[in-house]
Motif scaffolding. Structure first.
Motif, PDB file in Angstrom:
ATOM      1  N   LYS A  36      29.394  78.647  43.814  1.00  8.91           N
ATOM      2  CA  LYS A  36      29.158  79.266  45.002  1.00  8.91           C
ATOM      3  C   LYS A  36      29.115  78.344  46.040  1.00  8.91           C
ATOM      4  O   LYS A  36      29.010  77.190  45.839  1.00  8.91           O
ATOM      5  CB  LYS A  36      27.655  80.114  44.882  1.00  8.91           C
ATOM      6  N   VAL A  37      28.694  78.690  47.142  1.00  6.09           N
ATOM      7  CA  VAL A  37      28.782  77.973  48.562  1.00  6.09           C
ATOM      8  C   VAL A  37      27.076  78.335  48.990  1.00  6.09           C
ATOM      9  O   VAL A  37      26.811  79.573  49.017  1.00  6.09           O
ATOM     10  CB  VAL A  37      29.576  78.347  49.423  1.00  6.09           C
ATOM     11  N   ILE A  38      26.506  77.447  49.297  1.00  3.31           N
ATOM     12  CA  ILE A  38      24.809  77.877  49.514  1.00  3.31           C
ATOM     13  C   ILE A  38      24.401  77.025  51.081  1.00  3.31           C
ATOM     14  O   ILE A  38      25.137  75.899  51.321  1.00  3.31           O
ATOM     15  CB  ILE A  38      24.106  77.409  48.583  1.00  3.31           C
ATOM     16  N   THR A  39      23.532  77.449  51.583  1.00  4.85           N
ATOM     17  CA  THR A  39      22.819  76.788  52.396  1.00  4.85           C
ATOM     18  C   THR A  39      21.515  76.422  51.732  1.00  4.85           C
ATOM     19  O   THR A  39      21.050  77.418  50.955  1.00  4.85           O
ATOM     20  CB  THR A  39      22.595  77.114  53.994  1.00  4.85           C
ATOM     21  N   ILE A  40      20.656  75.666  52.031  1.00  4.71           N
ATOM     22  CA  ILE A  40      19.224  75.348  51.460  1.00  4.71           C
ATOM     23  C   ILE A  40      18.111  75.625  52.487  1.00  4.71           C
ATOM     24  O   ILE A  40      18.326  75.339  53.542  1.00  4.71           O
ATOM     25  CB  ILE A  40      19.324  74.049  50.569  1.00  4.71           C
ATOM     26  N   SER A  41      16.929  76.052  51.960  1.00  5.49           N
ATOM     27  CA  SER A  41      15.822  76.028  52.944  1.00  5.49           C
ATOM     28  C   SER A  41      15.409  74.614  52.759  1.00  5.49           C
ATOM     29  O   SER A  41      15.808  73.629  52.164  1.00  5.49           O
ATOM     30  CB  SER A  41      14.599  77.124  52.088  1.00  5.49           C
TER      31      SER A  41
END
Length: 443
Positions: free
Chosen positions: A337-342
Protein backbone atom coordinates in the motif's frame (compact mmCIF):
# COMPACT_ATOMS: atom_id res chain seq x y z
CA UNK A 1 15.13 11.62 -40.78
CA UNK A 2 13.08 12.89 -37.85
CA UNK A 3 14.50 11.51 -34.61
CA UNK A 4 13.45 12.41 -31.08
CA UNK A 5 15.55 11.44 -28.07
CA UNK A 6 13.65 11.08 -24.78
CA UNK A 7 15.58 11.15 -21.51
CA UNK A 8 14.61 9.85 -18.08
CA UNK A 9 17.28 11.38 -15.88
CA UNK A 10 17.00 9.35 -12.64
CA UNK A 11 17.92 6.21 -14.59
CA UNK A 12 20.05 8.02 -17.20
CA UNK A 13 17.92 6.29 -19.85
CA UNK A 14 17.49 7.36 -23.47
CA UNK A 15 14.64 6.11 -25.65
CA UNK A 16 13.87 7.14 -29.20
CA UNK A 17 11.20 7.81 -31.77
CA UNK A 18 12.01 7.87 -35.46
CA UNK A 19 9.48 9.16 -38.02
CA UNK A 20 9.29 9.08 -41.80
CA UNK A 21 6.35 9.55 -44.15
CA UNK A 22 3.79 9.27 -41.35
CA UNK A 23 5.25 6.06 -39.92
CA UNK A 24 6.96 5.91 -36.52
CA UNK A 25 9.15 3.42 -34.70
CA UNK A 26 9.86 3.54 -30.97
CA UNK A 27 13.16 2.18 -29.69
CA UNK A 28 13.76 0.97 -26.12
CA UNK A 29 10.71 2.72 -24.61
CA UNK A 30 10.45 3.45 -20.90
CA UNK A 31 7.55 2.27 -18.70
CA UNK A 32 5.24 5.21 -19.37
CA UNK A 33 4.37 5.28 -23.09
CA UNK A 34 2.34 8.50 -23.12
CA UNK A 35 5.17 10.71 -24.41
CA UNK A 36 5.53 8.52 -27.50
CA UNK A 37 1.82 8.85 -28.26
CA UNK A 38 2.06 12.63 -27.90
CA UNK A 39 5.03 12.77 -30.26
CA UNK A 40 3.26 10.56 -32.80
CA UNK A 41 0.19 12.80 -32.73
CA UNK A 42 2.28 15.96 -33.08
CA UNK A 43 3.91 14.49 -36.17
CA UNK A 44 0.74 12.98 -37.66
CA UNK A 45 2.42 9.62 -37.45
CA UNK A 46 1.27 6.07 -36.82
CA UNK A 47 3.38 3.94 -34.47
CA UNK A 48 4.06 0.81 -36.50
CA UNK A 49 7.11 -0.66 -34.78
CA UNK A 50 8.56 -1.02 -31.30
CA UNK A 51 12.14 -2.29 -31.23
CA UNK A 52 13.92 -3.70 -28.19
CA UNK A 53 17.72 -3.76 -28.47
CA UNK A 54 17.78 -6.30 -25.59
CA UNK A 55 15.74 -7.12 -22.43
CA UNK A 56 16.75 -4.24 -20.20
CA UNK A 57 17.95 -4.79 -16.64
CA UNK A 58 17.62 -1.30 -15.19
CA UNK A 59 14.11 -0.27 -16.24
CA UNK A 60 10.81 -1.77 -17.31
CA UNK A 61 9.89 -1.22 -20.94
CA UNK A 62 6.43 -0.45 -22.32
CA UNK A 63 6.88 -2.38 -25.58
CA UNK A 64 3.97 -4.74 -24.89
CA UNK A 65 1.63 -1.93 -23.79
CA UNK A 66 2.40 0.06 -26.96
CA UNK A 67 1.76 -3.04 -29.06
CA UNK A 68 -1.61 -3.63 -27.41
CA UNK A 69 -2.71 -0.01 -27.81
CA UNK A 70 -1.47 0.72 -31.32
CA UNK A 71 -1.05 -2.67 -32.97
CA UNK A 72 2.60 -1.87 -33.61
CA UNK A 73 4.82 -4.88 -34.24
CA UNK A 74 7.44 -5.61 -31.57
CA UNK A 75 10.85 -6.51 -32.98
CA UNK A 76 13.75 -8.08 -31.12
CA UNK A 77 16.45 -10.68 -31.55
CA UNK A 78 15.44 -14.31 -31.86
CA UNK A 79 18.03 -15.00 -29.14
CA UNK A 80 15.97 -13.05 -26.62
CA UNK A 81 13.34 -15.79 -26.38
CA UNK A 82 10.55 -13.28 -25.79
CA UNK A 83 7.22 -14.48 -24.41
CA UNK A 84 5.14 -11.68 -26.00
CA UNK A 85 3.95 -11.36 -29.64
CA UNK A 86 6.95 -10.30 -31.72
CA UNK A 87 8.93 -10.69 -34.91
CA UNK A 88 12.60 -11.52 -35.08
CA UNK A 89 14.99 -8.72 -35.96
CA UNK A 90 18.50 -10.00 -36.44
CA UNK A 91 21.41 -9.58 -38.82
CA UNK A 92 20.14 -9.64 -42.40
CA UNK A 93 16.64 -8.46 -41.42
CA UNK A 94 15.28 -5.03 -42.34
CA UNK A 95 12.19 -2.95 -41.62
CA UNK A 96 10.93 -0.28 -44.05
CA UNK A 97 9.83 2.93 -42.32
CA UNK A 98 8.71 5.46 -44.89
CA UNK A 99 11.91 6.56 -46.65
CA UNK A 100 14.08 5.02 -43.94
CA UNK A 101 15.43 1.49 -43.84
CA UNK A 102 16.08 -0.06 -40.42
CA UNK A 103 18.53 -2.95 -40.32
CA UNK A 104 19.78 -5.04 -37.42
CA UNK A 105 23.21 -6.31 -36.57
CA UNK A 106 23.74 -8.74 -33.72
CA UNK A 107 26.09 -7.11 -31.23
CA UNK A 108 26.40 -9.43 -28.20
CA UNK A 109 28.55 -8.47 -25.25
CA UNK A 110 26.32 -6.64 -22.79
CA UNK A 111 23.90 -9.52 -23.26
CA UNK A 112 23.86 -12.48 -25.66
CA UNK A 113 20.72 -11.10 -27.35
CA UNK A 114 21.80 -7.48 -27.93
CA UNK A 115 21.27 -5.87 -31.31
CA UNK A 116 22.25 -2.53 -32.81
CA UNK A 117 19.79 -0.83 -35.17
CA UNK A 118 21.15 0.84 -38.29
CA UNK A 119 18.85 3.50 -39.75
CA UNK A 120 19.70 4.78 -43.22
CA UNK A 121 18.11 7.41 -45.45
CA UNK A 122 20.08 8.50 -48.49
CA UNK A 123 23.66 9.01 -47.34
CA UNK A 124 22.74 9.50 -43.68
CA UNK A 125 23.35 6.70 -41.15
CA UNK A 126 22.21 6.57 -37.54
CA UNK A 127 23.03 3.82 -35.04
CA UNK A 128 20.80 2.98 -32.09
CA UNK A 129 23.29 0.98 -30.06
CA UNK A 130 21.26 0.05 -26.97
CA UNK A 131 23.64 -0.99 -24.20
CA UNK A 132 26.34 -2.21 -26.58
CA UNK A 133 28.13 1.03 -27.43
CA UNK A 134 27.88 4.00 -25.10
CA UNK A 135 29.53 7.38 -25.49
CA UNK A 136 33.00 6.74 -24.10
CA UNK A 137 32.35 3.18 -22.98
CA UNK A 138 30.66 -0.13 -23.77
CA UNK A 139 28.01 -2.05 -21.87
CA UNK A 140 29.04 -4.13 -18.88
CA UNK A 141 29.14 -7.90 -19.48
CA UNK A 142 28.30 -9.17 -16.00
CA UNK A 143 24.51 -8.87 -15.78
CA UNK A 144 23.35 -12.07 -17.41
CA UNK A 145 24.84 -14.83 -15.29
CA UNK A 146 21.67 -15.26 -13.24
CA UNK A 147 18.87 -13.66 -15.28
CA UNK A 148 17.19 -13.91 -18.63
CA UNK A 149 16.30 -16.65 -21.06
CA UNK A 150 19.86 -16.94 -22.32
CA UNK A 151 22.40 -16.90 -19.52
CA UNK A 152 26.11 -16.32 -20.11
CA UNK A 153 29.14 -15.90 -17.90
CA UNK A 154 30.80 -12.50 -17.76
CA UNK A 155 34.02 -13.79 -19.33
CA UNK A 156 32.08 -15.20 -22.28
CA UNK A 157 30.19 -11.95 -22.76
CA UNK A 158 33.38 -9.88 -22.42
CA UNK A 159 34.87 -11.93 -25.25
CA UNK A 160 31.69 -11.44 -27.28
CA UNK A 161 31.95 -7.68 -26.72
CA UNK A 162 35.53 -7.72 -27.98
CA UNK A 163 34.42 -9.46 -31.17
CA UNK A 164 31.50 -7.03 -31.53
CA UNK A 165 33.65 -3.92 -31.18
CA UNK A 166 36.44 -5.20 -33.42
CA UNK A 167 34.22 -6.53 -36.22
CA UNK A 168 30.61 -5.35 -36.22
CA UNK A 169 31.15 -1.60 -36.71
CA UNK A 170 34.07 -1.86 -39.13
CA UNK A 171 32.23 -1.11 -42.37
CA UNK A 172 30.02 1.67 -41.01
CA UNK A 173 30.78 5.30 -41.90
CA UNK A 174 32.70 7.71 -39.67
CA UNK A 175 29.82 10.21 -39.67
CA UNK A 176 27.26 7.66 -38.47
CA UNK A 177 25.48 9.18 -35.48
CA UNK A 178 25.57 7.04 -32.32
CA UNK A 179 22.50 7.09 -30.08
CA UNK A 180 22.92 4.88 -26.95
CA UNK A 181 20.28 3.74 -24.47
CA UNK A 182 22.11 5.29 -21.50
CA UNK A 183 24.30 8.19 -20.44
CA UNK A 184 26.37 9.12 -17.41
CA UNK A 185 24.88 7.86 -14.15
CA UNK A 186 23.67 4.52 -15.48
CA UNK A 187 24.85 1.33 -13.79
CA UNK A 188 24.90 -0.44 -17.17
CA UNK A 189 28.47 0.76 -17.71
CA UNK A 190 31.24 2.39 -15.70
CA UNK A 191 32.69 5.39 -17.60
CA UNK A 192 29.80 6.79 -19.59
CA UNK A 193 30.09 10.30 -20.98
CA UNK A 194 27.69 13.14 -20.20
CA UNK A 195 27.09 13.46 -23.94
CA UNK A 196 23.77 12.22 -25.28
CA UNK A 197 25.13 11.26 -28.72
CA UNK A 198 28.32 11.06 -30.73
CA UNK A 199 29.60 9.87 -34.08
CA UNK A 200 31.19 6.55 -34.80
CA UNK A 201 34.34 8.40 -35.89
CA UNK A 202 34.59 10.17 -32.55
CA UNK A 203 34.09 6.92 -30.68
CA UNK A 204 36.78 5.23 -32.73
CA UNK A 205 39.15 8.00 -31.66
CA UNK A 206 38.10 8.50 -28.03
CA UNK A 207 36.37 5.38 -26.70
CA UNK A 208 38.81 3.06 -24.91
CA UNK A 209 37.12 -0.01 -26.42
CA UNK A 210 38.20 0.93 -29.95
CA UNK A 211 41.88 1.45 -29.19
CA UNK A 212 44.36 -1.12 -30.46
CA UNK A 213 44.70 -3.79 -27.79
CA UNK A 214 44.77 -7.52 -27.36
CA UNK A 215 41.67 -9.51 -26.54
CA UNK A 216 43.11 -10.21 -23.08
CA UNK A 217 43.72 -6.49 -22.42
CA UNK A 218 40.18 -5.67 -23.56
CA UNK A 219 38.65 -8.33 -21.32
CA UNK A 220 40.72 -7.29 -18.31
CA UNK A 221 39.63 -3.66 -18.74
CA UNK A 222 35.94 -4.34 -19.23
CA UNK A 223 35.74 -6.69 -16.25
CA UNK A 224 37.68 -4.42 -13.90
CA UNK A 225 35.87 -2.13 -11.43
CA UNK A 226 32.34 -2.56 -12.73
CA UNK A 227 29.67 -1.00 -10.47
CA UNK A 228 27.60 -3.13 -8.11
CA UNK A 229 24.55 -4.93 -9.49
CA UNK A 230 21.28 -3.77 -7.88
CA UNK A 231 18.89 -6.44 -6.65
CA UNK A 232 16.22 -5.51 -9.18
CA UNK A 233 18.26 -6.00 -12.37
CA UNK A 234 17.48 -9.69 -12.86
CA UNK A 235 13.85 -9.07 -11.95
CA UNK A 236 13.53 -6.46 -14.69
CA UNK A 237 15.25 -8.63 -17.31
CA UNK A 238 12.67 -11.33 -16.66
CA UNK A 239 9.76 -8.85 -16.64
CA UNK A 240 10.89 -7.34 -19.94
CA UNK A 241 11.22 -10.79 -21.49
CA UNK A 242 7.59 -11.48 -20.57
CA UNK A 243 6.26 -7.97 -21.13
CA UNK A 244 4.97 -5.73 -18.34
CA UNK A 245 1.35 -5.14 -17.45
CA UNK A 246 -0.12 -1.85 -18.68
CA UNK A 247 1.12 0.91 -16.40
CA UNK A 248 -2.19 2.51 -15.48
CA UNK A 249 -3.98 -0.71 -14.57
CA UNK A 250 -0.98 -1.94 -12.59
CA UNK A 251 -0.61 1.12 -10.37
CA UNK A 252 -4.36 1.44 -9.89
CA UNK A 253 -4.29 -1.86 -8.00
CA UNK A 254 -2.12 -0.40 -5.22
CA UNK A 255 -4.20 0.58 -2.16
CA UNK A 256 -3.86 4.06 -0.66
CA UNK A 257 -4.66 5.29 2.86
CA UNK A 258 -4.16 8.62 4.63
CA UNK A 259 -3.00 9.27 8.19
CA UNK A 260 -2.40 5.64 8.97
CA UNK A 261 0.36 3.30 10.09
CA UNK A 262 2.08 0.18 8.81
CA UNK A 263 4.38 -2.64 9.82
CA UNK A 264 6.85 -4.85 8.00
CA UNK A 265 9.21 -3.29 5.48
CA UNK A 266 8.48 0.43 5.13
CA UNK A 267 10.10 2.82 2.65
CA UNK A 268 9.71 6.51 3.44
CA UNK A 269 10.41 8.81 0.48
CA UNK A 270 10.24 12.13 2.36
CA UNK A 271 13.24 14.43 2.71
CA UNK A 272 15.65 13.47 5.46
CA UNK A 273 14.94 16.48 7.70
CA UNK A 274 11.23 15.68 7.80
CA UNK A 275 11.93 11.96 8.24
CA UNK A 276 14.24 12.55 11.20
CA UNK A 277 11.64 14.69 12.94
CA UNK A 278 9.13 11.84 12.90
CA UNK A 279 8.70 8.52 11.11
CA UNK A 280 7.20 5.09 11.57
CA UNK A 281 9.44 2.75 13.52
CA UNK A 282 11.80 0.80 11.28
CA UNK A 283 11.26 2.94 8.18
CA UNK A 284 14.00 3.18 5.56
CA UNK A 285 14.48 6.70 4.21
CA UNK A 286 14.99 6.56 0.43
CA UNK A 287 14.40 10.14 -0.64
CA UNK A 288 12.42 11.04 -3.78
CA UNK A 289 12.08 14.75 -3.19
CA UNK A 290 13.55 15.91 -6.49
CA UNK A 291 12.83 14.85 -10.06
CA UNK A 292 16.45 13.78 -10.60
CA UNK A 293 17.06 11.97 -7.29
CA UNK A 294 18.25 8.39 -7.80
CA UNK A 295 15.19 7.05 -5.99
CA UNK A 296 14.54 4.18 -8.39
CA UNK A 297 18.13 2.94 -8.34
CA UNK A 298 18.36 2.89 -4.55
CA UNK A 299 14.87 1.49 -4.08
CA UNK A 300 15.86 -1.43 -6.30
CA UNK A 301 19.27 -1.74 -4.62
CA UNK A 302 17.96 -1.83 -1.05
CA UNK A 303 14.60 -3.58 -1.48
CA UNK A 304 14.80 -7.06 -3.00
CA UNK A 305 12.27 -8.37 -5.54
CA UNK A 306 10.99 -10.89 -2.98
CA UNK A 307 10.21 -8.12 -0.46
CA UNK A 308 6.73 -6.70 -0.02
CA UNK A 309 6.80 -3.12 1.29
CA UNK A 310 4.71 -0.09 2.22
CA UNK A 311 5.55 3.31 0.75
CA UNK A 312 5.18 6.42 2.92
CA UNK A 313 4.69 9.57 0.85
CA UNK A 314 4.64 13.22 1.85
CA UNK A 315 1.29 14.23 0.36
CA UNK A 316 -1.67 12.62 -1.38
CA UNK A 317 -1.21 14.91 -4.38
CA UNK A 318 2.13 13.24 -5.09
CA UNK A 319 0.79 9.68 -5.00
CA UNK A 320 0.56 9.14 -8.75
CA UNK A 321 4.00 10.64 -9.37
CA UNK A 322 5.58 8.35 -6.79
CA UNK A 323 3.72 5.30 -8.07
CA UNK A 324 4.98 6.05 -11.57
CA UNK A 325 8.51 6.21 -10.21
CA UNK A 326 8.18 2.92 -8.37
CA UNK A 327 6.76 1.39 -11.55
CA UNK A 328 9.79 2.47 -13.61
CA UNK A 329 11.51 -0.61 -12.17
CA UNK A 330 8.39 -2.77 -11.85
CA UNK A 331 8.24 -2.51 -8.06
CA UNK A 332 4.58 -1.53 -7.92
CA UNK A 333 4.07 -5.30 -7.89
CA UNK A 334 5.78 -5.41 -4.47
CA UNK A 335 3.75 -2.60 -2.93
CA UNK A 336 1.31 -3.56 -0.21
CA UNK A 337 0.00 0.00 0.00
CA UNK A 338 0.90 3.67 -0.23
CA UNK A 339 0.19 5.79 2.84
CA UNK A 340 0.56 9.15 4.44
CA UNK A 341 1.19 9.17 8.19
CA UNK A 342 -0.22 11.19 11.05
CA UNK A 343 2.09 13.23 13.27
CA UNK A 344 1.38 11.17 16.37
CA UNK A 345 3.38 8.35 17.95
CA UNK A 346 6.33 8.75 15.59
CA UNK A 347 9.99 7.96 16.17
CA UNK A 348 12.73 10.55 15.82
CA UNK A 349 16.38 10.26 14.81
CA UNK A 350 19.15 11.41 17.13
CA UNK A 351 21.17 14.41 15.97
CA UNK A 352 24.95 14.07 15.94
CA UNK A 353 27.02 16.41 18.13
CA UNK A 354 29.32 17.41 15.30
CA UNK A 355 31.84 19.18 17.53
CA UNK A 356 32.23 16.10 19.74
CA UNK A 357 32.59 13.88 16.70
CA UNK A 358 35.32 16.12 15.28
CA UNK A 359 37.21 16.18 18.56
CA UNK A 360 36.70 12.53 19.51
CA UNK A 361 36.26 10.43 16.36
CA UNK A 362 37.64 7.35 18.10
CA UNK A 363 34.59 7.37 20.37
CA UNK A 364 32.45 6.38 17.38
CA UNK A 365 32.22 3.49 14.96
CA UNK A 366 32.30 5.11 11.53
CA UNK A 367 30.52 3.25 8.73
CA UNK A 368 31.31 4.21 5.13
CA UNK A 369 28.42 3.14 2.88
CA UNK A 370 29.89 4.32 -0.39
CA UNK A 371 30.46 1.86 -3.22
CA UNK A 372 33.60 -0.28 -3.06
CA UNK A 373 35.15 1.57 -6.02
CA UNK A 374 34.66 4.90 -4.23
CA UNK A 375 36.31 3.62 -1.05
CA UNK A 376 39.26 2.33 -3.07
CA UNK A 377 39.83 5.85 -4.39
CA UNK A 378 40.25 7.13 -0.84
CA UNK A 379 38.75 7.19 2.65
CA UNK A 380 37.47 10.23 4.52
CA UNK A 381 38.18 8.56 7.88
CA UNK A 382 41.06 6.13 8.43
CA UNK A 383 39.09 4.14 10.97
CA UNK A 384 35.92 3.82 8.89
CA UNK A 385 34.64 0.35 8.06
CA UNK A 386 33.18 -0.22 4.60
CA UNK A 387 29.63 -1.53 4.22
CA UNK A 388 28.23 -0.54 0.79
CA UNK A 389 24.64 0.63 0.95
CA UNK A 390 23.36 -1.99 -1.48
CA UNK A 391 24.60 -4.73 0.90
CA UNK A 392 23.86 -3.02 4.22
CA UNK A 393 20.64 -4.83 5.11
CA UNK A 394 22.58 -8.10 4.90
CA UNK A 395 25.86 -6.97 6.52
CA UNK A 396 24.56 -4.79 9.36
CA UNK A 397 24.99 -7.55 11.93
CA UNK A 398 28.76 -7.48 11.32
CA UNK A 399 29.06 -3.88 12.53
CA UNK A 400 30.31 -3.48 16.14
CA UNK A 401 27.77 -2.00 18.55
CA UNK A 402 30.05 -1.07 21.46
CA UNK A 403 30.16 2.59 20.37
CA UNK A 404 27.69 5.02 18.82
CA UNK A 405 27.64 4.62 15.03
CA UNK A 406 28.13 7.40 12.49
CA UNK A 407 27.12 6.66 8.90
CA UNK A 408 28.51 8.58 5.96
CA UNK A 409 28.50 8.52 2.16
CA UNK A 410 29.95 11.03 -0.31
CA UNK A 411 27.35 13.79 -0.16
CA UNK A 412 24.54 12.94 2.26
CA UNK A 413 21.81 11.41 0.09
CA UNK A 414 22.73 7.77 0.65
CA UNK A 415 23.61 8.14 4.33
CA UNK A 416 19.99 9.04 5.06
CA UNK A 417 19.04 5.59 3.81
CA UNK A 418 22.03 3.87 5.40
CA UNK A 419 21.52 5.32 8.87
CA UNK A 420 17.81 4.45 8.78
CA UNK A 421 18.65 0.86 7.82
CA UNK A 422 20.97 0.54 10.82
CA UNK A 423 18.43 2.20 13.12
CA UNK A 424 15.97 -0.49 12.05
CA UNK A 425 18.42 -3.39 12.36
CA UNK A 426 20.20 -2.50 15.60
CA UNK A 427 19.11 -2.25 19.21
CA UNK A 428 20.95 -0.78 22.17
CA UNK A 429 23.16 1.52 20.10
CA UNK A 430 22.63 5.04 18.78
CA UNK A 431 23.01 5.53 15.02
CA UNK A 432 23.80 8.96 13.60
CA UNK A 433 23.69 10.25 10.04
CA UNK A 434 26.63 12.52 9.16
CA UNK A 435 24.55 13.71 6.19
CA UNK A 436 25.96 16.61 4.17
CA UNK A 437 28.33 17.52 7.01
CA UNK A 438 30.61 14.92 5.41
CA UNK A 439 31.81 17.77 3.19
CA UNK A 440 33.72 19.15 6.19
CA UNK A 441 35.87 16.00 6.32
CA UNK A 442 36.84 15.68 2.66
CA UNK A 443 40.47 16.35 1.83
Amino acid sequence: MNIKQFEYKPLAHFSYAIVSEGKMAVIDPERNPEQYYVFAKANNAEIVAVIETHPHADFVSSHLEIHKKTGATIYNSEKLGADYPHEYFDEGDSIPLGNITLKAINTPGHSPDSITIIATEGNKTVLFTGDTLFIGDVGRPDLREKAGNMKAKREELAEMMYETITSKFTNLPEDAVVYPAHGAGSLCGKNLSDAASSTLGNERMGNWAFKKQSKEEFIDTILDDQPFIPHYFGYDVDMNKTGAEDLKSSIEKVPFAENTTADGLIVDMRNEATFKKGHLKGSINIQAVSENAKFETWLGSIVKPKDAFTLVIDDKKNKDTLLHRVAKIGYEKLLKKVITISLENLFTSEKLDLADFKNNPDNYTIVDIRNTSEVEEGKFFDSAISHPLNELRDTADKIPTNKPIVVHCAGGYRSAAGSSILQKKMTGVTVYDLSDDVAQFKN
